[in-house]
Design a protein around this motif. Structure first.
Motif, short mmCIF file in Angstrom:
data_model
loop_
_atom_site.label_atom_id
_atom_site.label_comp_id
_atom_site.label_asym_id
_atom_site.label_seq_id
_atom_site.Cartn_x
_atom_site.Cartn_y
_atom_site.Cartn_z
N ARG A 138 -2.24 5.87 5.01
CA ARG A 138 -3.59 6.11 4.49
C ARG A 138 -3.99 7.57 4.66
N ALA A 139 -3.54 8.17 5.76
CA ALA A 139 -3.85 9.58 5.99
C ALA A 139 -3.28 10.47 4.88
N HIS A 140 -2.04 10.19 4.49
CA HIS A 140 -1.41 10.97 3.42
C HIS A 140 -2.18 10.80 2.10
N VAL A 141 -2.59 9.56 1.83
CA VAL A 141 -3.34 9.31 0.59
C VAL A 141 -4.68 10.04 0.63
N ARG A 142 -5.36 9.96 1.75
CA ARG A 142 -6.66 10.62 1.86
C ARG A 142 -6.52 12.13 1.75
N GLY A 147 0.82 -1.20 0.00
CA GLY A 147 0.00 0.00 0.00
C GLY A 147 0.85 1.25 0.00
N LEU A 148 1.92 1.26 0.80
CA LEU A 148 2.80 2.42 0.85
C LEU A 148 3.52 2.61 -0.48
N ALA A 149 3.91 1.49 -1.10
CA ALA A 149 4.56 1.58 -2.41
C ALA A 149 3.60 2.14 -3.46
N ARG A 150 2.37 1.69 -3.41
CA ARG A 150 1.38 2.19 -4.37
C ARG A 150 1.08 3.67 -4.12
N ALA A 151 1.10 4.06 -2.86
CA ALA A 151 0.89 5.48 -2.55
C ALA A 151 2.01 6.32 -3.15
N SER A 152 3.25 5.84 -3.03
CA SER A 152 4.40 6.57 -3.59
C SER A 152 4.31 6.65 -5.10
N ALA A 153 3.71 5.61 -5.72
CA ALA A 153 3.57 5.58 -7.18
C ALA A 153 2.37 6.38 -7.67
N GLY A 154 1.56 6.90 -6.75
CA GLY A 154 0.40 7.70 -7.14
C GLY A 154 -0.85 6.91 -7.39
N ALA A 155 -0.81 5.58 -7.09
CA ALA A 155 -2.00 4.75 -7.28
C ALA A 155 -2.85 4.84 -6.02
N ARG A 156 -3.60 5.94 -5.88
CA ARG A 156 -4.25 6.24 -4.62
C ARG A 156 -5.37 5.28 -4.25
N ASP A 157 -6.19 4.90 -5.21
CA ASP A 157 -7.30 3.99 -4.90
C ASP A 157 -6.77 2.65 -4.41
N GLN A 158 -5.80 2.11 -5.12
CA GLN A 158 -5.23 0.82 -4.72
C GLN A 158 -4.50 0.95 -3.39
N THR A 192 -5.17 3.05 -0.95
CA THR A 192 -6.17 3.13 0.11
C THR A 192 -6.74 1.77 0.44
N SER A 193 -7.00 0.97 -0.57
CA SER A 193 -7.53 -0.37 -0.36
C SER A 193 -6.55 -1.24 0.41
N ASP A 194 -5.28 -1.22 0.00
CA ASP A 194 -4.27 -2.04 0.67
C ASP A 194 -4.06 -1.60 2.12
N LEU A 195 -3.99 -0.31 2.33
CA LEU A 195 -3.73 0.19 3.69
C LEU A 195 -4.93 -0.03 4.60
N SER A 196 -6.12 0.06 4.05
CA SER A 196 -7.32 -0.24 4.84
C SER A 196 -7.34 -1.71 5.25
N GLU A 197 -6.92 -2.56 4.35
CA GLU A 197 -6.86 -3.99 4.68
C GLU A 197 -5.80 -4.25 5.74
N ALA A 198 -4.66 -3.54 5.65
CA ALA A 198 -3.62 -3.70 6.66
C ALA A 198 -4.13 -3.28 8.03
N ILE A 199 -4.92 -2.20 8.06
CA ILE A 199 -5.48 -1.73 9.34
C ILE A 199 -6.52 -2.72 9.86
N ARG A 200 -7.30 -3.32 8.95
CA ARG A 200 -8.29 -4.31 9.37
C ARG A 200 -7.60 -5.52 10.02
#
Length: 219
Positions: free
Chosen positions: A37-41, A4-15, A17-25
């Protein structure tokens, strides 16, 4: 979380958010996932959700300076400069080397019409004791002289001047208000002004600004 963090760095925000939300779950105590996730949001314009995530991260890991700076920035976006200043000031207390944090706090001071405080944050600031020993220097100043905190603070001004590429006037900058340093063959023209900090003994605050653009235009 790492994906999720890697995707955030790459600008893939939807993906992301999904990965980081799953990590938090899977692990509700993962402060890094909340911060990510906060940075992405925040980048998506979801300021309230971003603030909630930054606060959750700080609740789990109060010593996280990254989350503190992030929440301060989110407060700036939200238009809450007082709360932003509180977070950014604490972040600067923990790490005074980040020039961007000073700039964000300066913007908050401008909104509150505290222009003197904004000026101090935006200038390269140095605190000198009565013997011209550098007591403190903000991140913007250390970035300008390209030296780490350990080689700036605790040094006499004359020793600092001798250790960098500067003209002879830089050594007397606290007195004359003018000096020049050199970077990659280019001159950077500086001006300074000094104000007294009450105390026993009193200290001086030296505010240094880059006036190269104006000087070149005049020439």
């Amino acid at each position: 979380r790492n994906r999720g963090l890697a995707r955030a760095s790459a600008g893939a925000r939807d993906q992301a958010t999904s990965d980081l939300s799953e990590a938090i779950r899977l692990n509700g105590r993962d402060a890094a996932a909340y911060t990510g996730r906060a940075h992405v949001r925040l980048a998506r314009g979801e300021t309230d959700a971003s603030l909630a995530d930054f606060s959750a991260a700080l609740g789990l890991l109060p010593q996280s300076t990254a989350a503190l700076i992030g929440r301060g920035h989110a407060y700036v976006v939200k238009g809450l400069p007082d709360l932003a200043i509180a977070d950014l000031t604490e972040a600067i207390r923990r790490d005074s080397t980040e020039a961007d944090t000073y700039e964000r706090r300066a913007k908050c001071y401008v909104r509150l019409e505290k222009h003197e405080s904004a000026l101090k944050d935006r200038n390269r600031a140095v605190e000198l004791d009565p013997n011209d020993v550098i007591v403190r220097a903000n991140g913007a100043f250390r970035k300008m002289v390209e030296l780490p905190q350990s080689l700036v603070e605790g040094q006499p001004w004359s020793a600092l001047a001798a250790s960098i590429q500067a003209d002879e006037h830089f050594a007397s900058l606290p007195v004359t208000g003018q000096g020049t340093i050199h970077r990659e063959g280019h001159a950077i023209y500086l001006e300074s002004r000094t104000s007294e900090i009450p105390g026993d003994p009193p200290r001086r605050l030296l505010l240094v600004r880059d006036v190269t653009a104006a000087r070149v235009a005049d020439q």
